[in-house]
Write a protein that holds these residues in place. Structure first.
Motif, PDB file in Angstrom:
ATOM      1  N   ASP A  18      -0.994  -0.982  12.793  1.00  0.00           N
ATOM      2  CA  ASP A  18      -1.616   0.249  13.273  1.00  0.00           C
ATOM      3  C   ASP A  18      -2.939  -0.082  13.933  1.00  0.00           C
ATOM      4  O   ASP A  18      -3.713  -0.884  13.437  1.00  0.00           O
ATOM      5  CB  ASP A  18      -1.845   1.170  12.070  1.00  0.00           C
ATOM      6  CG  ASP A  18      -2.154   2.589  12.496  1.00  0.00           C
ATOM      7  OD1 ASP A  18      -2.983   2.749  13.416  1.00  0.00           O
ATOM      8  OD2 ASP A  18      -1.583   3.505  11.903  1.00  0.00           O
ATOM      9  N   ARG A  19      -3.197   0.535  15.089  1.00  0.00           N
ATOM     10  CA  ARG A  19      -4.442   0.244  15.792  1.00  0.00           C
ATOM     11  C   ARG A  19      -5.653   0.868  15.106  1.00  0.00           C
ATOM     12  O   ARG A  19      -6.776   0.480  15.360  1.00  0.00           O
ATOM     13  CB  ARG A  19      -4.344   0.734  17.232  1.00  0.00           C
ATOM     14  CG  ARG A  19      -4.226   2.238  17.372  1.00  0.00           C
ATOM     15  CD  ARG A  19      -4.191   2.647  18.837  1.00  0.00           C
ATOM     16  NE  ARG A  19      -3.094   2.013  19.527  1.00  0.00           N
ATOM     17  CZ  ARG A  19      -2.965   2.006  20.846  1.00  0.00           C
ATOM     18  NH1 ARG A  19      -3.872   2.601  21.601  1.00  0.00           N
ATOM     19  NH2 ARG A  19      -1.935   1.413  21.416  1.00  0.00           N
ATOM     20  N   ARG A  20      -5.463   1.826  14.240  1.00  0.00           N
ATOM     21  CA  ARG A  20      -6.581   2.452  13.531  1.00  0.00           C
ATOM     22  C   ARG A  20      -6.582   1.948  12.094  1.00  0.00           C
ATOM     23  O   ARG A  20      -5.762   2.354  11.290  1.00  0.00           O
ATOM     24  CB  ARG A  20      -6.442   3.975  13.562  1.00  0.00           C
ATOM     25  CG  ARG A  20      -6.483   4.572  14.968  1.00  0.00           C
ATOM     26  CD  ARG A  20      -6.183   6.056  14.923  1.00  0.00           C
ATOM     27  NE  ARG A  20      -4.871   6.311  14.339  1.00  0.00           N
ATOM     28  CZ  ARG A  20      -4.658   7.174  13.352  1.00  0.00           C
ATOM     29  NH1 ARG A  20      -5.655   7.844  12.830  1.00  0.00           N
ATOM     30  NH2 ARG A  20      -3.439   7.364  12.883  1.00  0.00           N
ATOM     31  N   GLU A  21      -7.511   1.085  11.783  1.00  0.00           N
ATOM     32  CA  GLU A  21      -7.526   0.472  10.455  1.00  0.00           C
ATOM     33  C   GLU A  21      -8.666   1.048   9.624  1.00  0.00           C
ATOM     34  O   GLU A  21      -9.484   0.320   9.068  1.00  0.00           O
ATOM     35  CB  GLU A  21      -7.635  -1.045  10.589  1.00  0.00           C
ATOM     36  CG  GLU A  21      -6.448  -1.653  11.323  1.00  0.00           C
ATOM     37  CD  GLU A  21      -6.505  -3.164  11.388  1.00  0.00           C
ATOM     38  OE1 GLU A  21      -5.948  -3.818  10.490  1.00  0.00           O
ATOM     39  OE2 GLU A  21      -7.118  -3.692  12.323  1.00  0.00           O
ATOM     40  N   PHE A  22      -8.684   2.369   9.529  1.00  0.00           N
ATOM     41  CA  PHE A  22      -9.808   3.010   8.839  1.00  0.00           C
ATOM     42  C   PHE A  22      -9.727   2.830   7.327  1.00  0.00           C
ATOM     43  O   PHE A  22     -10.749   2.877   6.641  1.00  0.00           O
ATOM     44  CB  PHE A  22      -9.870   4.499   9.190  1.00  0.00           C
ATOM     45  CG  PHE A  22      -8.624   5.285   8.894  1.00  0.00           C
ATOM     46  CD1 PHE A  22      -8.395   5.795   7.630  1.00  0.00           C
ATOM     47  CD2 PHE A  22      -7.691   5.524   9.898  1.00  0.00           C
ATOM     48  CE1 PHE A  22      -7.255   6.539   7.358  1.00  0.00           C
ATOM     49  CE2 PHE A  22      -6.549   6.263   9.634  1.00  0.00           C
ATOM     50  CZ  PHE A  22      -6.325   6.769   8.355  1.00  0.00           C
ATOM     51  N   THR A  83     -10.172  -5.847  -3.231  1.00  0.00           N
ATOM     52  CA  THR A  83      -8.755  -6.214  -3.178  1.00  0.00           C
ATOM     53  C   THR A  83      -7.968  -5.216  -2.340  1.00  0.00           C
ATOM     54  O   THR A  83      -7.138  -5.605  -1.503  1.00  0.00           O
ATOM     55  CB  THR A  83      -8.180  -6.294  -4.601  1.00  0.00           C
ATOM     56  OG1 THR A  83      -8.826  -7.355  -5.307  1.00  0.00           O
ATOM     57  CG2 THR A  83      -6.680  -6.557  -4.577  1.00  0.00           C
ATOM     58  N   HIS A  84      -8.206  -3.932  -2.535  1.00  0.00           N
ATOM     59  CA  HIS A  84      -7.543  -2.909  -1.707  1.00  0.00           C
ATOM     60  C   HIS A  84      -7.831  -3.168  -0.225  1.00  0.00           C
ATOM     61  O   HIS A  84      -6.916  -3.127   0.616  1.00  0.00           O
ATOM     62  CB  HIS A  84      -8.056  -1.516  -2.078  1.00  0.00           C
ATOM     63  CG  HIS A  84      -7.538  -1.011  -3.388  1.00  0.00           C
ATOM     64  ND1 HIS A  84      -7.181   0.302  -3.579  1.00  0.00           N
ATOM     65  CD2 HIS A  84      -7.340  -1.617  -4.572  1.00  0.00           C
ATOM     66  CE1 HIS A  84      -6.766   0.479  -4.818  1.00  0.00           C
ATOM     67  NE2 HIS A  84      -6.873  -0.677  -5.446  1.00  0.00           N
ATOM     68  N   ALA A  85      -9.093  -3.424   0.105  1.00  0.00           N
ATOM     69  CA  ALA A  85      -9.478  -3.608   1.504  1.00  0.00           C
ATOM     70  C   ALA A  85      -8.819  -4.848   2.105  1.00  0.00           C
ATOM     71  O   ALA A  85      -8.297  -4.810   3.237  1.00  0.00           O
ATOM     72  CB  ALA A  85     -11.002  -3.720   1.614  1.00  0.00           C
ATOM     73  N   THR A 103      -4.042   7.195   5.246  1.00  0.00           N
ATOM     74  CA  THR A 103      -4.844   8.192   4.549  1.00  0.00           C
ATOM     75  C   THR A 103      -4.633   8.096   3.038  1.00  0.00           C
ATOM     76  O   THR A 103      -5.591   8.150   2.252  1.00  0.00           O
ATOM     77  CB  THR A 103      -4.490   9.608   5.043  1.00  0.00           C
ATOM     78  OG1 THR A 103      -4.725   9.681   6.447  1.00  0.00           O
ATOM     79  CG2 THR A 103      -5.338  10.646   4.337  1.00  0.00           C
ATOM     80  N   VAL A 104      -3.390   7.931   2.626  1.00  0.00           N
ATOM     81  CA  VAL A 104      -3.083   7.758   1.200  1.00  0.00           C
ATOM     82  C   VAL A 104      -3.729   6.484   0.678  1.00  0.00           C
ATOM     83  O   VAL A 104      -4.295   6.461  -0.430  1.00  0.00           O
ATOM     84  CB  VAL A 104      -1.563   7.736   0.970  1.00  0.00           C
ATOM     85  CG1 VAL A 104      -1.237   7.413  -0.485  1.00  0.00           C
ATOM     86  CG2 VAL A 104      -0.941   9.070   1.370  1.00  0.00           C
ATOM     87  N   ALA A 105      -3.646   5.410   1.478  1.00  0.00           N
ATOM     88  CA  ALA A 105      -4.242   4.142   1.070  1.00  0.00           C
ATOM     89  C   ALA A 105      -5.747   4.284   0.867  1.00  0.00           C
ATOM     90  O   ALA A 105      -6.303   3.808  -0.126  1.00  0.00           O
ATOM     91  CB  ALA A 105      -3.936   3.068   2.111  1.00  0.00           C
ATOM     92  N   LEU A 106      -6.398   4.943   1.818  1.00  0.00           N
ATOM     93  CA  LEU A 106      -7.846   5.120   1.713  1.00  0.00           C
ATOM     94  C   LEU A 106      -8.210   5.998   0.522  1.00  0.00           C
ATOM     95  O   LEU A 106      -9.114   5.664  -0.267  1.00  0.00           O
ATOM     96  CB  LEU A 106      -8.389   5.732   3.003  1.00  0.00           C
ATOM     97  CG  LEU A 106      -9.879   6.069   3.013  1.00  0.00           C
ATOM     98  CD1 LEU A 106     -10.714   4.819   2.810  1.00  0.00           C
ATOM     99  CD2 LEU A 106     -10.258   6.773   4.311  1.00  0.00           C
ATOM    100  N   ALA A 147      -3.964   4.438  -9.770  1.00  0.00           N
ATOM    101  CA  ALA A 147      -4.658   4.167  -8.511  1.00  0.00           C
ATOM    102  C   ALA A 147      -4.599   2.682  -8.166  1.00  0.00           C
ATOM    103  O   ALA A 147      -4.493   2.305  -6.990  1.00  0.00           O
ATOM    104  CB  ALA A 147      -6.110   4.628  -8.608  1.00  0.00           C
ATOM    105  N   SER A 148      -4.643   1.816  -9.173  1.00  0.00           N
ATOM    106  CA  SER A 148      -4.560   0.373  -8.938  1.00  0.00           C
ATOM    107  C   SER A 148      -3.171  -0.042  -8.483  1.00  0.00           C
ATOM    108  O   SER A 148      -3.009  -1.088  -7.833  1.00  0.00           O
ATOM    109  CB  SER A 148      -4.915  -0.388 -10.225  1.00  0.00           C
ATOM    110  OG  SER A 148      -6.229  -0.122 -10.637  1.00  0.00           O
ATOM    111  N   LEU A 149      -2.180   0.757  -8.829  1.00  0.00           N
ATOM    112  CA  LEU A 149      -0.797   0.404  -8.510  1.00  0.00           C
ATOM    113  C   LEU A 149      -0.432   0.717  -7.059  1.00  0.00           C
ATOM    114  O   LEU A 149       0.530   0.150  -6.526  1.00  0.00           O
ATOM    115  CB  LEU A 149       0.145   1.151  -9.456  1.00  0.00           C
ATOM    116  CG  LEU A 149       1.586   0.681  -9.558  1.00  0.00           C
ATOM    117  CD1 LEU A 149       1.641  -0.767 -10.024  1.00  0.00           C
ATOM    118  CD2 LEU A 149       2.367   1.575 -10.527  1.00  0.00           C
TER     119      LEU A 149
END
Length: 486
Positions: A18-22, A83-85, A103-106, A147-149
């Motif tokens: 994805d070009r938007r890596e927010f 780690t998420h980032a 959006t869910v990831a963020l 949230a960690s999962l």
């Protein structure tokens, strides 16, 4: 438009992202703030250790609350968010599949960080509710584990749709990190264990978080960065994979080594001593691989602050992990077991090795997702010096204090000159007071350094010079640096 080439890959490979890596960029920024918060709490903890009477009437500033709060903020807040980032930035580049549901990831990453902050505040104002690195109240345990999962499920789903055929060592580390975090956290939340269960639970969770989950994503990011920045293939892919599997197979087995002579059966001590050798070897493979990859490219390391940070962080991580492994040998554990030696090594991981490796990744990836060049190189260099020297001195002082105490207790027992209890115990602590004071002063220096490093990342987004945003598009490449090696 800039086409991304990964650190490895086969010919004629098509990759997407994805070009938007927010999601990645937002969580990188949040990780910087949490690193600063954790360093601040750790600094206050060391000041309290050096001056126990300070704020004696303030419960939330007691050492028994500051220690779990600081460690949880650094391991779960900074380490978990970083780690998420790293996962959301690297996985599309390593498997050739776009990151979906950003959006869910963020939001899951922000929720994870928010729950950690709430947990830390509860520990400060109400006290810890469990054993080491499992001190959050039960009400927060399952939401935090859920949230960690999320990144684990995201990465696994992307791997199932991968277009890359090879498995890079960076991918192994980040997949390990995203599964180890929730698995260990859930293990620490299991109630009602009997017998030696609580002992093994404490050792596995505390040791596993520090030596397995916490550093894993940062090491995976370091492998990626060193190949990309140098333009050279990783020195040895098989050696890197062997190091990963050695770490994965021995880190948890080695965790009871810290408590040799405790309530665990003798067989657990034997297993822990043997596994400690593997833990030390896994650290050496990381240092050897990154050092040999950059062999002959030291000018690049001097000119690139990112590469320099990777080298410093790798050296710190490898040395500390080697010492953790060596501490498992019975002759060593007889001296340093149940002393502040282990707290000193943990401080080195939390205040130097992983922050330096993690922020190196932020400085590499953040400009590519925001379209801003790294701002304030001199600020970065100054912050790096303060963080490394301050954190290194603080960690060394606490570790040496443990070594001195252990040697003193062994000498007292052998000579009969002093009992290891009552006034004799107090005399031993008095002998290392100066080291605690040194650690407190050095930790403040390290906190200032991490503040400067965090400010440089924030300044990049606010005022960094414009640059091309890295946008991953479907491309066909036949010549990538590191093809087949990483």
């Amino acid at each position: 438009m800039e086409h991304e080439q990964t650190s490895g890959g086969s010919a004629d490979t098509t990759r997407w992202a994805d070009r938007r890596e927010f999601a990645a960029s937002g969580l990188m920024l949040l990780a910087c703030l949490l690193a600063l918060a954790g360093a601040g709490l750790l600094s206050v903890m060391f000041i309290k250790l050096a001056v126990p009477t300070l704020f004696a009437d303030t419960a939330f500033l007691s050492f028994g609350r500051l220690r779990p709060a600081a460690w949880s903020m650094l391991v779960y807040g900074f380490g978990g968010t970083l780690t998420h980032a790293i996962v959301y930035y690297l996985t599309p580049r390593l498997v050739g599949v776009a990151l979906r549901h950003q959006t869910v990831a963020l939001l899951s990453g922000v929720a994870h960080a928010g729950l950690v902050v709430v947990g830390v505040l509860v520990v400060l104002f109400r006290g810890p509710a469990g054993s080491e690195l499992a001190e959050f109240p039960p009400l927060l345990d399952w939401p935090l584990a859920a949230a960690s999962l999320v990144p684990a499920l995201v990465v696994t789903s992307m791997i199932r749709e991968r277009t890359e055929q090879g498995t890079y060592v960076s991918l192994l580390y980040i997949v390990g990190a995203v599964w180890w975090y929730p698995a260990l956290y859930v293990t620490g939340s299991i109630p009602g264990l009997g017998g030696i269960g609580p002992f093994l639970q404490t050792s596995v969770v505390a040791g596993g978080m520090l030596t397995l989950a916490f550093p894993a994503a940062a090491i995976g990011g370091a492998y990626y960065i060193v190949v990309k920045e140098s333009g050279r293939p990783l020195f040895s892919g098989p050696l890197a994979r062997a190091g990963f599997w050695t770490l994965a197979g021995t880190a948890l087995l080695a965790t009871p080594a810290r408590y040799l002579g405790g309530p665990a059966p003798d067989w657990t001590e034997t297993v822990a001593v043997a596994a400690s050798m593997g833990l030390a070897l896994s650290a050496l493979t990381v240092a050897a691989n990154i050092g040999l990859t950059l062999s002959g490219e030291w000018e690049t390391a001097r000119q690139s602050v990112v590469t320099r940070m990777v080298l410093i962080g790798t050296i710190a991580y490898s040395l500390i992990t080697f010492l953790i492994g060596a501490s498992g040998f019975r002759s060593v554990a007889a001296v340093v077991g149940l002393t502040t030696w282990h707290d000193g090594l943990a401080t080195g991981l939390m205040l130097v090795a992983i922050p330096v490796l993690g922020l190196a990744f932020v400085y590499y990836a953040f400009p590519r997702t925001t379209g801003r060049e790294l701002s304030g190189i001199e600020t970065v260099n100054r912050g790096l010096r303060l963080a490394v020297w301050g954190g290194g001195v603080a960690a060394s002082a606490i570790a040496v204090a443990g070594l001195v105490a252990g040697l003193t207790w062994n000498w007292a027992s052998a000579s009969g000159a002093r009992a290891n209890s009552g006034s004799g115990f107090s005399e031993t602590l008095a002998a290392v007071d100066v080291l605690f004071t040194l650690a407190a002063l050095a930790s403040v220096t390290a906190m200032v350094g991490i503040a400067l490093l965090a400010w440089a990342a924030i300044g990049t987004y606010v005022a960094g010079p414009a640059r091309a945003v890295e946008m991953l598009m479907p491309v066909t490449t036949t010549d990538r640096p590191g093809a087949g090696d990483e």
